[in-house]
Enzyme design. Structure first.
Site, short mmCIF file in Angstrom:
data_model
loop_
_atom_site.label_atom_id
_atom_site.label_comp_id
_atom_site.label_asym_id
_atom_site.label_seq_id
_atom_site.Cartn_x
_atom_site.Cartn_y
_atom_site.Cartn_z
N ASP A 1 38.76 39.50 36.17
CA ASP A 1 37.93 40.45 36.90
C ASP A 1 38.51 40.69 38.30
O ASP A 1 39.72 40.79 38.45
CB ASP A 1 36.49 39.91 36.97
CG ASP A 1 35.44 40.99 36.90
OD1 ASP A 1 35.31 41.72 37.88
OD2 ASP A 1 34.77 41.11 35.86
N HIS B 1 32.23 42.10 41.85
CA HIS B 1 31.96 42.22 40.41
C HIS B 1 32.22 40.91 39.68
O HIS B 1 31.39 40.46 38.88
CB HIS B 1 32.81 43.35 39.84
CG HIS B 1 32.48 43.73 38.43
ND1 HIS B 1 33.10 43.16 37.34
CD2 HIS B 1 31.60 44.63 37.94
CE1 HIS B 1 32.62 43.70 36.23
NE2 HIS B 1 31.71 44.60 36.57
N SER C 1 29.06 45.25 31.41
CA SER C 1 29.80 44.23 32.14
C SER C 1 28.95 43.00 32.37
O SER C 1 29.45 41.87 32.40
CB SER C 1 30.25 44.77 33.51
OG SER C 1 31.50 45.39 33.43
#
Length: 440
Positions: free
Chosen positions: A104, A140, A302
């Site tokens: 990520d 994220h 996600s």
């Protein structure tokens, strides 16, 4: 490729530039007493004013640059944790000993619920220097890692699915110079998967996708499969933009995860297709952010994928002899199946069921060293007597013996009663017209 980091964009035809994807009514009853009590407490107790004021804010929809520190905290237990009840299996396993690779934007090792030393230094595959990836500008990767392995903390009901698993951050996406959402190529995704495998990960979460098949990415996924590593990928968020097949989610060995809302319905943005394996909470879910002790709310596949990655970590910790393929099969077989033919294009095999995934023993796993319950042999029946008076004598004895015992008991009572009266006749009570009792 759709982005859960910011506005949805589609790469120009022929371009390799890819944006990172951004992001029931069924309930397993095999839960521990403590988990049930906890769920009931959160269900019936009123929310205090302080908790109500600390409701996490949604992640910025048009984030520019680094994600700021969260300013609010989830005081109660988020709906996703109430739905999946991961603490029901924590007396058995919390995922200790399992490394989960988070491919990520990096993971902030200083975030309060990830700051207990379980975030490794990791690797940044976006630069030749291969720097560590235990920091995170965009946030994220930290949000994803929190869903997988955030530890319990006083003052909040939020925690990860496998709170003792170890996180291996692999950065394959970074924010751009103009502050737009992070960009990565299929090459960087492939490099990230390989780096996670080489770093010791037994489970990999990759919340990114592309609609363009790539040989290098396919080979990286195959490398993970040969290395006995479970790969979990988000299905992507393009259901309303043509619903294309996405990669690496659609490769056969990958567990592709779609999103459901709090009512258990498929999120309208969640990708559909034959490749979808499972669904998990992905609308308004809670997790941590970098540079702070609070929480954010996020939506997207996600954020559904790490719920399944956390469940896979629990399974690998409790059933270490199972192969990656068997872990995938177990998660699918024990899911809360929808009331349709499975796999369903939108829901796959159903919503991941953490309790069943850990505790169920599948028949085909008995050959892999799993315990097998066997029936104890019953004693042989007595041989039949076909001749002689044996059966008749047995029946007679069964009838006469109880009668003799009763008569002996009765005679004993009469004998003791006679001795108490010195063998005089028993007195008789007579009821007169005046209803007085007189002994005669």
């Amino acid at each position: 490729m759709d982005s859960e980091f910011g506005a949805r964009r589609r790469p120009a035809r022929g371009s390799e530039g890819l944006l990172v994807t951004g992001g029931s009514r069924y309930r397993n009853t095999a839960v521990s007493t403590s988990s049930l009590v906890t769920a009931l407490i959160w269900a019936v107790l009123p929310v205090s004013p302080a908790s109500a004021q600390q409701t996490p804010a949604p992640l910025p929809s048009n984030q520019k640059g680094c994600l700021p520190a969260p300013t609010s905290t989830e005081g109660g237990m988020p709906w996703a944790q109430r739905r999946l009840v991961p603490d029901s299996v924590w007396p058995l396993t919390k995922g200790a000993g399992v490394i989960v690779g988070v491919v990520d934007t990096g993971v902030d090792a200083g975030t309060a619920q990830l700051s207990d030393g379980r975030v490794m230094r990791g690797l940044d595959v976006t630069t030749p220097e291969r720097k560590p990836a235990d920091d995170d500008c965009f946030g994220h990767g930290t949000f994803v890692a929190g869903i997988i392995a955030a530890s319990a903390r006083q003052g909040t009901g939020f925690s990860g699915i496998a709170p003792e698993a170890t996180i291996l951050p692999i950065r394959c996406a970074v924010a751009t110079q103009d502050g737009s959402p992070p960009v990565l190529t299929s090459v960087e995704m492939a490099n990230g998967i390989r780096a996670a495998v080489d770093g010791g990960a037994r489970v990999i979460n990759i919340s990114a996708s592309t609609s363009v098949p790539d040989q290098g990415l396919a080979e990286a996924v195959e490398y993970a499969a040969r290395s006995d590593v479970v790969v979990v990928a988000s299905a992507a968020n393009s259901a309303l933009q043509g619903d294309p097949v996405t990669y690496p989610a659609s490769y056969p060995s990958v567990i592709a995860v779609g999103a459901i809302d709090e009512a258990g319905k498929k999120a309208d943005f969640s990708q559909t297709g034959e490749f979808v394996s499972l669904v998990a909470p992905g609308v308004g879910v809670t997790s941590v952010g970098p540079r702070g002790a609070g929480h954010w709310l996020g939506s997207g596949t996600s954020y559904a994928a790490p719920f399944v990655a956390g469940a896979a970590a629990l399974v690998r910790a409790y059933h270490p002899s199972l192969s990656a393929g068997q872990v995938k099969r177990r998660l699918e077989a024990t899911a809360d199946h929808p009331a349709t033919k499975v796999p369903d294009p939108g829901l796959g095999w159903g919503t991941v069921n953490v309790t069943a995934a850990v505790t169920t023993i599948l028949p085909e796993e008995s050959a892999a060293g799993m315990p097998v319950v066997t029936a104890e042999l019953a004693p042989l029946p007595p041989a039949k007597q076909t001749e002689g008076a044996g059966p008749l004598l047995a029946v007679g004895a069964a009838t006469v013996v109880p009668v003799l015992v009763f008569l002996t008991f009765l005679m004993s009572r009469l004998y003791r009663s006679g001795r108490r009266r010195r063998w005089q006749p028993a007195r008789v009570a007579e009821i007169s017209s005046g209803r007085d009792l007189k002994a005669q």
